[in-house]
Design a protein around this motif. Structure first.
Motif, mmCIF file in Angstrom:
data_model
loop_
_atom_site.group_PDB
_atom_site.id
_atom_site.type_symbol
_atom_site.label_atom_id
_atom_site.label_comp_id
_atom_site.label_asym_id
_atom_site.label_seq_id
_atom_site.Cartn_x
_atom_site.Cartn_y
_atom_site.Cartn_z
ATOM 1 N N LYS A 81 47.979 -38.052 3.668
ATOM 2 C CA LYS A 81 48.057 -38.717 2.368
ATOM 3 C C LYS A 81 49.503 -38.943 1.960
ATOM 4 O O LYS A 81 49.859 -40.024 1.476
ATOM 5 C CB LYS A 81 47.345 -37.873 1.311
ATOM 6 N N SER A 82 50.340 -37.944 2.181
ATOM 7 C CA SER A 82 51.758 -38.059 1.839
ATOM 8 C C SER A 82 52.433 -39.166 2.663
ATOM 9 O O SER A 82 53.229 -39.954 2.136
ATOM 10 C CB SER A 82 52.465 -36.727 2.083
ATOM 11 N N ILE A 83 52.087 -39.253 3.952
ATOM 12 C CA ILE A 83 52.672 -40.274 4.829
ATOM 13 C C ILE A 83 52.256 -41.665 4.373
ATOM 14 O O ILE A 83 53.085 -42.587 4.275
ATOM 15 C CB ILE A 83 52.241 -40.039 6.291
ATOM 16 N N LEU A 84 50.956 -41.832 4.081
ATOM 17 C CA LEU A 84 50.445 -43.157 3.719
ATOM 18 C C LEU A 84 50.829 -43.571 2.307
ATOM 19 O O LEU A 84 50.620 -44.725 1.918
ATOM 20 C CB LEU A 84 48.924 -43.181 3.894
ATOM 21 N N GLU A 85 51.375 -42.652 1.520
ATOM 22 C CA GLU A 85 51.929 -43.023 0.218
ATOM 23 C C GLU A 85 53.285 -43.705 0.386
ATOM 24 O O GLU A 85 53.721 -44.446 -0.495
ATOM 25 C CB GLU A 85 52.079 -41.786 -0.667
ATOM 26 N N LYS A 86 53.926 -43.486 1.522
ATOM 27 C CA LYS A 86 55.243 -44.062 1.783
ATOM 28 C C LYS A 86 55.169 -45.381 2.542
ATOM 29 O O LYS A 86 56.150 -46.117 2.614
ATOM 30 C CB LYS A 86 56.088 -43.072 2.589
ATOM 31 N N CYS A 87 54.013 -45.673 3.136
ATOM 32 C CA CYS A 87 53.872 -46.902 3.908
ATOM 33 C C CYS A 87 52.416 -47.359 3.864
ATOM 34 O O CYS A 87 51.526 -46.590 3.511
ATOM 35 C CB CYS A 87 54.320 -46.694 5.357
ATOM 36 N N ARG A 88 52.184 -48.613 4.235
ATOM 37 C CA ARG A 88 50.816 -49.142 4.283
ATOM 38 C C ARG A 88 50.495 -49.492 5.734
ATOM 39 O O ARG A 88 51.228 -50.252 6.372
ATOM 40 C CB ARG A 88 50.660 -50.369 3.401
ATOM 41 N N VAL A 89 49.405 -48.932 6.240
ATOM 42 C CA VAL A 89 48.993 -49.182 7.619
ATOM 43 C C VAL A 89 47.642 -49.891 7.606
ATOM 44 O O VAL A 89 46.643 -49.350 7.123
ATOM 45 C CB VAL A 89 48.889 -47.861 8.414
ATOM 46 N N ILE A 96 42.787 -42.753 14.109
ATOM 47 C CA ILE A 96 43.665 -43.870 13.767
ATOM 48 C C ILE A 96 43.923 -43.818 12.268
ATOM 49 O O ILE A 96 42.994 -44.008 11.478
ATOM 50 C CB ILE A 96 43.036 -45.226 14.137
ATOM 51 N N PRO A 97 45.151 -43.563 11.836
ATOM 52 C CA PRO A 97 45.433 -43.485 10.400
ATOM 53 C C PRO A 97 45.525 -44.870 9.769
ATOM 54 O O PRO A 97 45.822 -45.856 10.447
ATOM 55 C CB PRO A 97 46.792 -42.776 10.368
ATOM 56 N N GLY A 98 45.270 -44.930 8.474
ATOM 57 C CA GLY A 98 45.427 -46.187 7.756
ATOM 58 C C GLY A 98 44.113 -46.790 7.308
ATOM 59 O O GLY A 98 43.044 -46.199 7.457
ATOM 60 N N GLN A 99 44.200 -48.005 6.752
ATOM 61 C CA GLN A 99 43.016 -48.744 6.306
ATOM 62 C C GLN A 99 42.475 -49.568 7.468
ATOM 63 O O GLN A 99 43.170 -50.400 8.032
ATOM 64 C CB GLN A 99 43.361 -49.670 5.137
ATOM 65 N N LEU A 100 41.224 -49.309 7.822
ATOM 66 C CA LEU A 100 40.606 -49.967 8.962
ATOM 67 C C LEU A 100 39.836 -51.205 8.510
ATOM 68 O O LEU A 100 39.104 -51.173 7.520
ATOM 69 C CB LEU A 100 39.661 -48.987 9.661
ATOM 70 N N TYR A 101 39.991 -52.309 9.273
ATOM 71 C CA TYR A 101 39.251 -53.545 9.021
ATOM 72 C C TYR A 101 38.487 -53.930 10.279
ATOM 73 O O TYR A 101 39.053 -53.964 11.369
ATOM 74 C CB TYR A 101 40.185 -54.686 8.613
ATOM 75 N N LEU A 102 37.207 -54.209 10.117
ATOM 76 C CA LEU A 102 36.351 -54.605 11.225
ATOM 77 C C LEU A 102 36.366 -56.128 11.334
ATOM 78 O O LEU A 102 36.138 -56.835 10.355
ATOM 79 C CB LEU A 102 34.933 -54.104 10.987
ATOM 80 N N LEU A 103 36.617 -56.618 12.542
ATOM 81 C CA LEU A 103 36.770 -58.053 12.778
ATOM 82 C C LEU A 103 35.663 -58.553 13.704
ATOM 83 O O LEU A 103 35.383 -57.944 14.741
ATOM 84 C CB LEU A 103 38.140 -58.324 13.416
ATOM 85 N N GLY A 104 35.027 -59.661 13.336
ATOM 86 C CA GLY A 104 33.992 -60.249 14.176
ATOM 87 C C GLY A 104 33.740 -61.676 13.753
ATOM 88 O O GLY A 104 34.437 -62.219 12.891
#
Length: 245
Positions: free
Chosen positions: A96-104, A182-190
């Protein structure tokens, strides 16, 4: 990514990163930081965007963490990672601390097997195959099991699968390895799909139709991105205009 033997992890930013990607990310930052700082200072850029595909996407995620920990707070760091393998794990508070500093942002095609592939998942798959092979089924029943029409409770297969896993390891990590994600916000593509989802939801998406190798290529992702209507909004948390490098 499906051929690399480096499933083990080493300490990285309070967690564990897949090797050799952790080492590669540090090297990428070391060789590029001077140029990035120079551009930020010279042109007033307020955002750095890191992009990668496959193993390069894994390296991009870890490089984003590296950059976010070194650049000033006035510069945001964002990553777009396409088809990365599982590469990192950390305690929830650390992540959480890491992802507050960047967006993945992580984009995964529905039929791409690589983001689902870890030593843990391979061991579990082989154990389940062995468990199914031990069932006293005729060929027709085995084919029904494959297409999902047999109706055998999943717990029966899972119970046998657990027994099939070597005593030295478990699905969470075999022979001292670490179960990575896999850290970050995941998006499913199809086809017609671009939507946010979780790792657990991704694991439930059935594979089939398209060969996993074909689904993983850059050209396949490019075709899907060009033909797919975006149904999820993936914007930076900072809504103000930003100059980007």
């Amino acid at each position: 990514a499906t051929q690399t033997k480096h499933f083990s992890g080493k300490p990285y930013h309070g967690g564990t990163a897949r090797e050799p990607l952790g080492t590669s990310a540090k090297a990428i930052w070391e060789t590029s930081q001077a140029a990035i700082r120079r551009l930020v200072n010279a042109y007033g850029f307020t955002k750095v965007v890191v992009v990668g595909h496959s193993l390069g996407a894994g390296a991009a995620i870890l490089t984003t963490m590296e950059a976010a920990s070194h650049l000033p707070d006035s510069v945001s760091v964002e990553c777009w990672a396409y088809a990365p393998p599982p590469i990192y794990t950390a305690p929830e508070s650390t992540l959480k601390s890491i992802l507050e500093k960047c967006r993945v942002n992580v984009v995964v095609a529905q039929q791409d097997v690589v983001p689902r592939t870890t030593e843990s998942s391979v061991v579990t798959l082989l154990a389940r195959c062995k468990a199914i092979d031990q069932m006293e089924w005729a060929l027709a029943e085995r084919l029904q099991m494959i297409d999902g029409t047999l109706g055998v409770p999943a717990r029966d297969v899972q119970a046998l699968a657990i027994q099939s896993i070597p005593a030295k390891g478990s699905p969470a990590g075999r022979n001292g390895s670490t179960a990575l994600s896999i850290p970050g916000q995941l998006y499913l593509l199809g086809e017609g799909v671009f939507e946010s989802c979780s790792i657990s939801q991704l694991q439930q998406v059935p594979l089939g139709g398209t060969h996993a190798g074909d689904a993983h290529t850059c050209s396949s992702y490019g075709d899907l991105l060009r033909s797919t209507k975006r149904t999820a909004t993936a914007t930076s948390p900072d809504a103000s205009p930003a100059r980007t490098t």
